[in-house]
Motif scaffolding. Structure first.
Motif, PDB file in Angstrom:
ATOM      1  N   LEU A  27      31.880  22.195 -30.684  1.00 36.90           N
ATOM      2  CA  LEU A  27      30.825  21.184 -30.814  1.00 36.90           C
ATOM      3  C   LEU A  27      30.218  20.834 -29.460  1.00 36.90           C
ATOM      4  CD1 LEU A  27      29.428  19.212 -32.798  1.00 36.90           C
ATOM      5  CD2 LEU A  27      31.231  17.547 -32.288  1.00 36.90           C
ATOM      6  N   GLY A  28      31.102  20.649 -28.472  1.00 37.25           N
ATOM      7  CA  GLY A  28      30.635  20.347 -27.104  1.00 37.25           C
ATOM      8  C   GLY A  28      29.745  21.450 -26.559  1.00 37.25           C
TER       9      GLY A  28
ATOM     10  N   THR B 178      36.160  10.165 -27.863  1.00 34.66           N
ATOM     11  CA  THR B 178      36.600  11.330 -28.626  1.00 34.66           C
ATOM     12  C   THR B 178      35.773  12.531 -28.205  1.00 34.66           C
ATOM     13  OG1 THR B 178      37.201   9.918 -30.475  1.00 34.66           O
ATOM     14  CG2 THR B 178      36.933  12.244 -30.947  1.00 34.66           C
ATOM     15  N   LYS B 179      36.499  13.631 -27.959  1.00 36.00           N
ATOM     16  CA  LYS B 179      35.854  14.864 -27.525  1.00 36.00           C
ATOM     17  C   LYS B 179      34.829  15.334 -28.558  1.00 36.00           C
ATOM     18  CE  LYS B 179      39.609  17.045 -24.904  1.00 36.00           C
ATOM     19  NZ  LYS B 179      40.592  18.149 -25.005  1.00 36.00           N
ATOM     20  N   PRO B 180      33.827  16.087 -28.212  1.00 34.86           N
ATOM     21  CA  PRO B 180      33.479  16.381 -26.820  1.00 34.86           C
ATOM     22  C   PRO B 180      32.668  15.241 -26.189  1.00 34.86           C
ATOM     23  CG  PRO B 180      31.942  17.453 -28.290  1.00 34.86           C
ATOM     24  CD  PRO B 180      32.913  16.707 -29.157  1.00 34.86           C
TER      25      PRO B 180
ATOM     26  N   THR C 275      39.823  12.580 -25.475  1.00 35.69           N
ATOM     27  CA  THR C 275      40.764  13.373 -26.267  1.00 35.69           C
ATOM     28  C   THR C 275      40.164  13.751 -27.614  1.00 35.69           C
ATOM     29  OG1 THR C 275      42.943  13.357 -27.268  1.00 35.69           O
ATOM     30  CG2 THR C 275      41.824  11.268 -27.165  1.00 35.69           C
ATOM     31  N   SER C 276      40.695  14.797 -28.223  1.00 39.84           N
ATOM     32  CA  SER C 276      40.238  15.127 -29.576  1.00 39.84           C
ATOM     33  C   SER C 276      41.073  14.389 -30.628  1.00 39.84           C
ATOM     34  CB  SER C 276      40.299  16.639 -29.820  1.00 39.84           C
ATOM     35  OG  SER C 276      41.590  17.114 -29.517  1.00 39.84           O
ATOM     36  N   SER C 277      42.052  13.648 -30.138  1.00 42.64           N
ATOM     37  CA  SER C 277      42.870  12.888 -31.082  1.00 42.64           C
ATOM     38  C   SER C 277      42.152  11.602 -31.483  1.00 42.64           C
ATOM     39  CB  SER C 277      44.218  12.541 -30.440  1.00 42.64           C
ATOM     40  OG  SER C 277      44.878  11.572 -31.223  1.00 42.64           O
ATOM     41  N   ASP C 278      42.143  11.321 -32.757  1.00 41.33           N
ATOM     42  CA  ASP C 278      41.674   9.988 -33.167  1.00 41.33           C
ATOM     43  C   ASP C 278      42.794   9.280 -33.924  1.00 41.33           C
ATOM     44  OD1 ASP C 278      41.717  11.488 -35.400  1.00 41.33           O
ATOM     45  OD2 ASP C 278      39.669  11.050 -36.057  1.00 41.33           O
TER      46      ASP C 278
ATOM     47  N   SER D 144      29.542  13.576 -24.636  1.00 44.86           N
ATOM     48  CA  SER D 144      28.123  13.832 -24.924  1.00 44.86           C
ATOM     49  C   SER D 144      27.266  12.866 -24.108  1.00 44.86           C
ATOM     50  CB  SER D 144      27.877  13.620 -26.420  1.00 44.86           C
ATOM     51  OG  SER D 144      28.167  12.268 -26.736  1.00 44.86           O
TER      52      SER D 144
ATOM     53  N   ASP E  75      37.175  22.940 -22.514  1.00 42.83           N
ATOM     54  CA  ASP E  75      36.709  21.555 -22.506  1.00 42.83           C
ATOM     55  C   ASP E  75      36.385  21.094 -21.091  1.00 42.83           C
ATOM     56  OD1 ASP E  75      36.964  21.569 -25.183  1.00 42.83           O
ATOM     57  OD2 ASP E  75      38.731  20.260 -25.290  1.00 42.83           O
TER      58      ASP E  75
ATOM     59  N   ARG F 283      41.720  20.406 -34.697  1.00 40.56           N
ATOM     60  CA  ARG F 283      40.458  19.775 -34.299  1.00 40.56           C
ATOM     61  C   ARG F 283      40.039  20.174 -32.897  1.00 40.56           C
ATOM     62  NH1 ARG F 283      39.683  13.767 -34.492  1.00 40.56           N
ATOM     63  NH2 ARG F 283      37.505  14.191 -34.928  1.00 40.56           N
ATOM     64  N   ALA F 284      40.999  20.274 -31.993  1.00 44.60           N
ATOM     65  CA  ALA F 284      40.668  20.481 -30.575  1.00 44.60           C
ATOM     66  C   ALA F 284      39.699  21.649 -30.367  1.00 44.60           C
ATOM     67  CB  ALA F 284      41.951  20.647 -29.764  1.00 44.60           C
TER      68      ALA F 284
ATOM     69  N   HIS G 140      45.649  17.630 -34.782  1.00 40.77           N
ATOM     70  CA  HIS G 140      45.090  17.648 -33.423  1.00 40.77           C
ATOM     71  C   HIS G 140      44.723  19.073 -33.005  1.00 40.77           C
ATOM     72  CE1 HIS G 140      45.513  18.333 -29.066  1.00 40.77           C
ATOM     73  NE2 HIS G 140      44.712  17.278 -29.010  1.00 40.77           N
TER      74      HIS G 140
ATOM     75  N   ARG H 263      36.260  20.740 -31.669  1.00 42.19           N
ATOM     76  CA  ARG H 263      35.534  19.777 -30.827  1.00 42.19           C
ATOM     77  C   ARG H 263      34.953  20.500 -29.615  1.00 42.19           C
ATOM     78  NH1 ARG H 263      34.481  15.614 -33.919  1.00 42.19           N
ATOM     79  NH2 ARG H 263      34.055  14.287 -32.100  1.00 42.19           N
ATOM     80  N   SER H 264      35.696  21.518 -29.107  1.00 45.34           N
ATOM     81  CA  SER H 264      35.176  22.316 -27.980  1.00 45.34           C
ATOM     82  C   SER H 264      33.886  23.020 -28.392  1.00 45.34           C
ATOM     83  CB  SER H 264      36.193  23.371 -27.542  1.00 45.34           C
ATOM     84  OG  SER H 264      37.381  22.736 -27.129  1.00 45.34           O
TER      85      SER H 264
ATOM     86  N   GLN I 166      26.318  21.462 -28.096  1.00 45.46           N
ATOM     87  CA  GLN I 166      25.459  20.413 -27.506  1.00 45.46           C
ATOM     88  C   GLN I 166      24.918  20.839 -26.140  1.00 45.46           C
ATOM     89  OE1 GLN I 166      28.058  17.024 -27.637  1.00 45.46           O
ATOM     90  NE2 GLN I 166      27.600  16.579 -29.781  1.00 45.46           N
TER      91      GLN I 166
END
Lengths: 597, 132
Positions: free
Chosen positions: A394-395, B117-119, B95-98, B121, B16, A387-388, A384, A391-392, A398
């Motif tokens: 990535l956001g 799932t984050k982010p 969340t970024s958790s899957d 869109s 985020d 990834r967190a 987690h 993922r930020s 975008q």
């Protein structure tokens, strides 16, 4: 006369003439004299016996009237049978003999004492010899000097040698494995007790020994002694093999590291080995022994399992289970294996119960379960946290795509950098964690100023890093040796915590690092005036992935790793904190002043 | 009914929160966005709205992994609010958790209407609109 003798073979008469010194007459079935030998002719006139009967002859030999009457009235009944010959002692030393021969003829003769007893003995001996050689038992005759007088055929067969080999030898030559001392003692005992009984061994051939049971009794045959030999080799060897295998089994049984008990179908103890004794008698109950029920010593849960399995025991099915025993302060786990033994009629004879202490295995299993659980949660959290930030990023990427304002885009890039820093620091944490458990400790002299400088350098990008004043107070003359990499992990984590949780509301934030020596320990004290930690979280502070603050952006690994590293160096870490006032970490490391220590 | 009036973001990750706020603004998803960077602050905020229920957010974007009051604790506490609040505010997990265990636990919850799932869109927002 010749005619009367027609069916008597002439050679019989010739034989009598040649071999019999006594007067002999031949009688017909009416006891009338048919023929007399030369000796008769020499003592009696012919008219005295021709055409006379046996009575006339007897009258001649028995002069005494009284005896004659006796003989005549019951002579035949009084006559003794000596083999096929009837004899009667007509006067002391004189016997008349009477013998049936074929065709209803009889021989009648008179003989003296000397001749008679020799003949009688010869007859006796013949009979005795016949019996002696025909019996199945091996018989030995020996005299009072221990010399073998005779052995029978069975002895010869037993020793696979001739009769002549024995006769005249010392009887103990039959038992060559006796020492002379033994033989002398046995012989003395024999003379005293009049009997010998023993088991002897002799070598029959190169590889074959025989075991002979010998029983001797004194004064059997006319001053000689008689012994019976019995070949007991087979039963002796079988018994010895049985004893040996019994001993072997007993040895295995007792030397087993397992605890073994044999039980009857009611779970009562038939026998037990040393191990079982050691366990039950020494640790469970002094009231232990054969015949007791094992349920006096073992727990109810185990009993229920065994009772439930009872019908299966009768079918020969075993039971494997485990249970624990509570000793004073600890729990000992035992693996129990119950195996029923059935006889050839499929009846349950006993159940063997083997116990094996598996506490160590159980402990390892528990530790492994715990480790697996920890690993699971570690992977979960780590994945987690890895990834967190990604993922930020990535956001943000975008957003940039949809954004026109250059100013905004600049801001997004700044945030991207921040996420990347966070990811990087998390990966560093993981690396430190893994290094600590994997790498050997390398001892070098520690320059604390240098290490703190480096740590602060690494942390300069943190938000509040520049706002916290770091005060150093070191004892003079410290010469401390330790693992440089691990020590910098400790310093960096505690410094970064002080920066992260500095209290913005205070006019001046500080972190005081005090390093001193107290006896055998090096003490590192990190005192800050940050936001502090509320009491409820103090205990969990060093747990993996624990984050005490709402404002925490960390991985929750920092203090966990710090504690692991400190412990790896043989030290300890403590924390004291007052909420909203500040926190103090106290690290205690063994003081090492020489790299060789 | 779009745009929504008030939406709340609950996440300890400020980056985020920034991304998600900006995207909701750009897509015109709602009129007003409230950001709370801890579960505890979010609960306190909801509690402060009891006298003025009209200000309760119609949608709450909730992160799971947060220090102290995480997503699960938040949902547990949320269940103790009055019917009025619970009926008005729908929860979307962001969340970024899957992790499957997390998803299973969350989906079983009565107040959770969707899982993202984050982010966040534009596509995810379109999907969400269909569910609501």
């Amino acid at each position: 006369m010749a005619q009367k003798l027609s069916h008597i073979p002439v050679d019989v008469l010739v034989h009598i003439e040649e071999h019999m010194d006594d007067p002999v007459v031949l009688l017909d079935k009416y006891n009338k004299v048919l023929w007399a030998n030369k000796k008769t002719h020499a003592i009696l006139p012919e008219h005295f016996f021709y055409d006379k009967t046996i009575i006339d002859l007897v009258h001649f030999f028995i002069e005494d009237e009284h005896t004659l009457v006796q003989f005549l009235s019951g002579a035949y009944q009084d006559m003794k049978l000596h083999g096929p010959v009837l004899t009667y002692e007509v006067k002391p030393g004189t016997f008349i003999c009477y013998k049936n021969i074929p065709d209803d003829h009889k021989l009648f003769w008179v003989t003296g004492l000397e001749n008679f007893s020799t003949k009688e003995r010869l007859l006796d001996e013949m009979e005795y010899k016949r019996i002696f050689h025909q019996v199945f038992d091996a018989i030995l005759i020996y005299n009072s000097d221990g010399i073998v007088m005779d052995v029978n055929t069975a002895v010869c067969e037993m020793y696979k040698t001739d009769r002549e080999q024995f006769i005249g030898k010392n009887m103990f030559s039959l038992f060559p494995h006796q020492t002379i001392t033994d033989a002398t003692k046995i012989w003395k005992d024999f003379l005293k007790t009049k009997q010998i009984e023993g088991l002897y061994k002799f070598k029959l051939s190169e590889n074959e020994y025989r075991y002979i049971q010998f029983k001797g009794r004194a004064d059997f045959a006319g001053g000689n002694h008689l012994g019976i030999l019995r070949d007991v080799t087979n039963s002796y060897l079988a018994e010895r093999a049985l004893k040996k295998s019994e001993l072997q089994l007993r040895t295995v049984f007792n030397s087993s590291i397992y605890q073994i008990l044999l039980l009857d179908d009611d779970f009562k103890i038939i026998t037990f080995n040393q191990g079982a004794f050691g366990l039950i008698y020494q640790q469970v109950s002094l009231d232990f022994g054969i015949g007791r029920s094992i349920w006096e010593y073992f727990p109810e849960v185990f009993r229920k399992q065994c009772e439930a399995h009872k019908t299966k025991f009768l079918k020969g099915e075993s039971l494997n289970t485990d249970f624990y025993l509570d000793f004073d302060s600890n729990q000992q786990w035992y693996a129990a294996s119950l195996v029923p033994a059935l006889d050839d009629k499929d009846e349950l004879k006993f159940i063997s119960l083997t116990l094996h202490n598996i506490t160590a295995r159980k402990t390892n299993e528990e530790a492994l379960k715990k480790m697996n659980f920890e690993l699971d949660s570690f992977v979960y959290r780590a994945s987690h946290d890895l990834r967190a930030p990604l993922r930020s990023v990535l956001g943000l990427a975008q957003l940039i795509d949809a954004e026109n304002s250059k100013e905004q885009i600049h801001k997004y890039v700044g945030l991207m950098e921040k996420s990347i820093q966070k990811l990087d620091s998390f990966i560093l944490d993981l690396t430190n964690f893994s290094r600590n458990s994997r790498l050997d400790i390398i001892i070098e002299e520690i320059d604390f100023n240098k290490l703190i400088d480096e740590a602060m350098d690494n942390l300069q990008f943190m938000d509040k890093a520049s706002q916290v004043k770091v005060i150093r107070e070191f004892d003079t003359g410290l010469s401390f040796y330790s693992d440089q990499i691990r020590l910098s992990v400790i310093l960096q984590n505690l410094l970064s915590n002080a920066f992260k949780y500095a209290d913005k509301s205070k006019t001046e934030s500080f972190l005081k690092i005090r390093i001193s020596r107290q006896d055998a320990n090096l003490i590192l004290e990190f005192t800050d005036n940050g936001i502090g930690i509320i009491d409820a979280y103090i205990d969990k502070l060093f747990s993996m992935f624990f984050r005490a603050s709402q404002d925490s952006y960390g991985s929750g690994l920092g203090l966990y790793i710090t504690k692991q590293v400190v412990e790896k160096l043989g030290g300890s870490i403590q924390v004291k904190s007052v909420y909203q006032q500040g926190t103090s970490f106290l690290v205690k490391l063994p003081y090492v002043s020489n790299r060789n220590l | 009914m779009f745009p929504k009036k008030i939406v709340m973001l609950v996440d300890d990750n400020d980056t985020d929160n920034f991304i998600h706020r900006r995207l909701l603004e750009l897509t015109g998803f709602c009129e007003e966005i409230v950001v709370k960077n801890s579960g505890k602050l979010a609960l306190e905020y909801l509690e402060s709205l009891i006298p003025t229920p009209e200000k309760i957010p119609e949608l709450i974007f909730l992160d799971i992994n947060m220090p102290v009051v995480d997503g699960f604790v938040f949902l547990f506490e949320f269940g103790a609010f009055s019917d009025e609040i619970r009926n008005r505010a729908k929860v979307v997990i962001l969340t970024s958790s899957d992790n499957k265990k997390d998803i299973d636990r969350i989906v079983d919850n009565d107040y959770v209407v969707h899982f993202i799932t984050k982010p966040l869109s534009e596509e995810a927002i379109e999907e969400l609109k269909k569910v609501l």
